[in-house]
Design an enzyme around this catalytic site. Sequence first.
Site, PDB file in Angstrom:
ATOM      1  N   LYS A 112       0.828  -1.210   0.000  1.00 11.86           N
ATOM      2  CA  LYS A 112       0.000   0.000   0.000  1.00 11.86           C
ATOM      3  C   LYS A 112       0.869   1.270   0.000  1.00 11.86           C
ATOM      4  O   LYS A 112       0.429   2.325  -0.451  1.00 11.86           O
ATOM      5  CB  LYS A 112      -0.926   0.033   1.221  1.00 11.86           C
ATOM      6  CG  LYS A 112      -1.820  -1.188   1.401  1.00 11.86           C
ATOM      7  CD  LYS A 112      -3.058  -1.115   0.534  1.00 11.86           C
ATOM      8  CE  LYS A 112      -4.088  -2.192   0.867  1.00 11.86           C
ATOM      9  NZ  LYS A 112      -3.645  -3.574   0.674  1.00 11.86           N
TER      10      LYS A 112
HETATM   11  C1  LIG Z   1      -4.126  -4.652  -0.027  1.00 12.96           C
HETATM   12  C2  LIG Z   1      -3.302  -5.876  -0.116  1.00 12.96           C
HETATM   13  C3  LIG Z   1      -3.515  -6.839  -1.137  1.00 12.96           C
HETATM   14  C4  LIG Z   1      -4.633  -6.737  -2.148  1.00 12.96           C
HETATM   15  O1  LIG Z   1      -4.423  -5.730  -3.111  1.00 12.96           O
HETATM   16  P1  LIG Z   1      -5.631  -5.211  -3.998  1.00 12.96           P
HETATM   17  O2  LIG Z   1      -5.092  -4.040  -4.751  1.00 12.96           O
HETATM   18  O3  LIG Z   1      -6.708  -4.816  -3.025  1.00 12.96           O
HETATM   19  O4  LIG Z   1      -6.055  -6.319  -4.883  1.00 12.96           O
HETATM   20  C5  LIG Z   1      -2.665  -7.939  -1.180  1.00 12.96           C
HETATM   21  N1  LIG Z   1      -1.691  -8.107  -0.265  1.00 12.96           N
HETATM   22  C6  LIG Z   1      -1.456  -7.214   0.726  1.00 12.96           C
HETATM   23  C7  LIG Z   1      -0.376  -7.481   1.710  1.00 12.96           C
HETATM   24  C8  LIG Z   1      -2.246  -6.060   0.832  1.00 12.96           C
HETATM   25  O5  LIG Z   1      -2.013  -5.186   1.829  1.00 12.96           O
END
Ligand SMILES: *Cc1c(COP(=O)(O)O)cnc(C)c1O
Length: 497
Positions: A112
Site C-alpha cells: 500500500k
Molecule cells: C491490499 C493488499 C492486497 C490486495 O491488493 P488489492 O489491490 O486490493 O487487490 C494484497 N496483499 C497485501 C499485503 C495487501 O495489503
Amino acid sequence: MFYKSTRDGGLAVGASEAIVKGLSADGGLFVPHELPRLGEADIMRLCAMTYPERALEILRLFLTDFTDDELKNAVTAAYGDNFDTPEAAPIAHLLTGTYVLELWHGPTCAFKDMALQILPHFLTAAMKRVIPGKKVAILTATSGDTGKAALEGFKDVPGTSIMVFYPEDGVSEMQKRQMTTQEGGNVAVCAVRGNFDDCQNGVKAIFTDRATRSELAARDIVFSSANSMNWGRLCPQIVYYASVYAELVKNKEIEYGEKINIAVPTGNFGNILAAYYAKEMGVPIGKLICASNANNVLTDFIKTGVYDRNRRFVTTNSPSMDILISSNLERLLYHLCGEDDGAVRGWFAELAEKGRYEVDDRVKARLNELFYAGWCNDEDTKKTIGGVFEDYSYLMDTHTAVAYRVLEDYRRATGDGARCVVVSTASPYKFVSAVYEALGGEASPDEFDTASLLEEKTGAGMPRALAETRDKPVRFCDIVAQGEMPGAVMDFLKEIR
Ligand SMILES: *Cc1c(COP(=O)(O)O)cnc(C)c1O
C-alpha cells in the site's frame, strides 16, 4: 487528459478534480478517456532511470493538469529516501524465469505504501487548484495494512490531518503496535469496540452527518477517505509494472518485446488492474494471473462471468485479501464491455439489489483471453512458503505465497513456460506467526518474539521499520464505542490548526 465515470461516459473532468472527488457523483469510478501509449523507445528510455524518474515519466502522462514541479516534488517525497532500498521496488530472482517483485520496502512494509506515500502530495496539489484555501481531514477505517500506510503517507503533510479507526480485537499485535506508536503532529488513531464493519459504518455516518460537515465547512476543512478507488492511488501502481519490465530488459533477463506474465495476490482488484492498464498501454505483458485466497469470488467470476458475493466470508492467513467486494473490478468491466456505461450501471444495480450479476458473452471472452484465475487455501499457502524457502532460501509472506502457488498451478495446467513476475505485497515479518509456522516453528503469543525466532531460523532480517515499533512509546490508547466516534473526530480536529 480527461477522466470520465464508469457510470457516465459523457463526463470530462481533469486529473486534479478526479483525485479530489475520489468517486464520481453518479457512484462510478473515474477512468481516463484514452490510455497513453508506451512504445519500445519509451520503455528503453526507462531502463537508464531511477525509480523516482520512471515514476515521473509515467505519472506525467496521466496527471496532465499537474505542473512538472508538483510531480517532481511528489515522486521525490514519496520514493526518494523513504524506502529501505534506493530501488524502491527490487526484484528477487528465484529460478530461471521466475522473479519476485518486492513492493514492501516502504515505511509500513506492505505494498500500500507504493500508492499511499505519493497520494497525499497529489491530493494537496490538486486541492490548491480545485478547492483553494481548503484543508483535508482523512478518516479511515482499517482492518490492518491500509490504516498504517495512510498514516505514514499523510504524516506531517501540510494542509492535511488523518484519523484512523481500527477494531479493538480485529488487527494483529504487530499492526496494532505499528498504529498506536505512529509519529506525526497531524495524526490520531483510535480503537473501536466492535468489528471492522462497525468501524466502517461509523466512518460512513460521520461523512454524511450534516452537523459535522457544516462545522467543518466553517473551518475550511473537507473530509476525504483516500480509499483504493481513488485514481490517485491506482495511477502510481501502473509505474512499477512498466518499471519491472524495463529493469528486466536492462539486466538482460529478457529482450524488449518478449512477453512476461504477471501473478498478483488480489483483494480489491487495484493492484492487478494496474497491471492490466500497463499491458493495454503497450508494456509487453502476457497473461494476468489473478490469485485469491479462500474468499475466491474473483476466481469464480473470471472463470464463469458470474459475480456472486452471496457466500460465507472466510478468515484466512492472508487477511489483506479477505474481501468479497472488489471495488476496482468496475473499471475493468467498463473497459471490457466497450465502455458501455449503461451495461455497467445495470450490473452494479443488480449487485446492490441481489449481491450477484452476470456479464455478457463478449466480456466473458475478453476475461478469458486476458486472465487466468486461481485460489489457494491456508494449508497450501503455508506449504508454499515452506517449499520455496527450502528450494531457494527465499522467505515470502502469505499473500505472496498465494500468488506463487497459483502461478505453479497455471504453469502445470497450461504448460505456458513464459517468464513470470510474482508480485510480493508484504514483508514476511508482517504476517510473522503464519510464516514461522509454515517453516515448522511454533509461534509465540508475542509476535515480536516470533519475529526473533524467524530471524534466527532464516537469517532474513526483520525490516527496521517493524523492529523499531517494539520500543517506540505508545501514543494512542483510546477505545471508543461506535456511537462515540463523531466526538472523537471533533476532539481531534479541535487540536489541528
Ligand atoms: C491490499 C493488499 C492486497 C490486495 O491488493 P488489492 O489491490 O486490493 O487487490 C494484497 N496483499 C497485501 C499485503 C495487501 O495489503
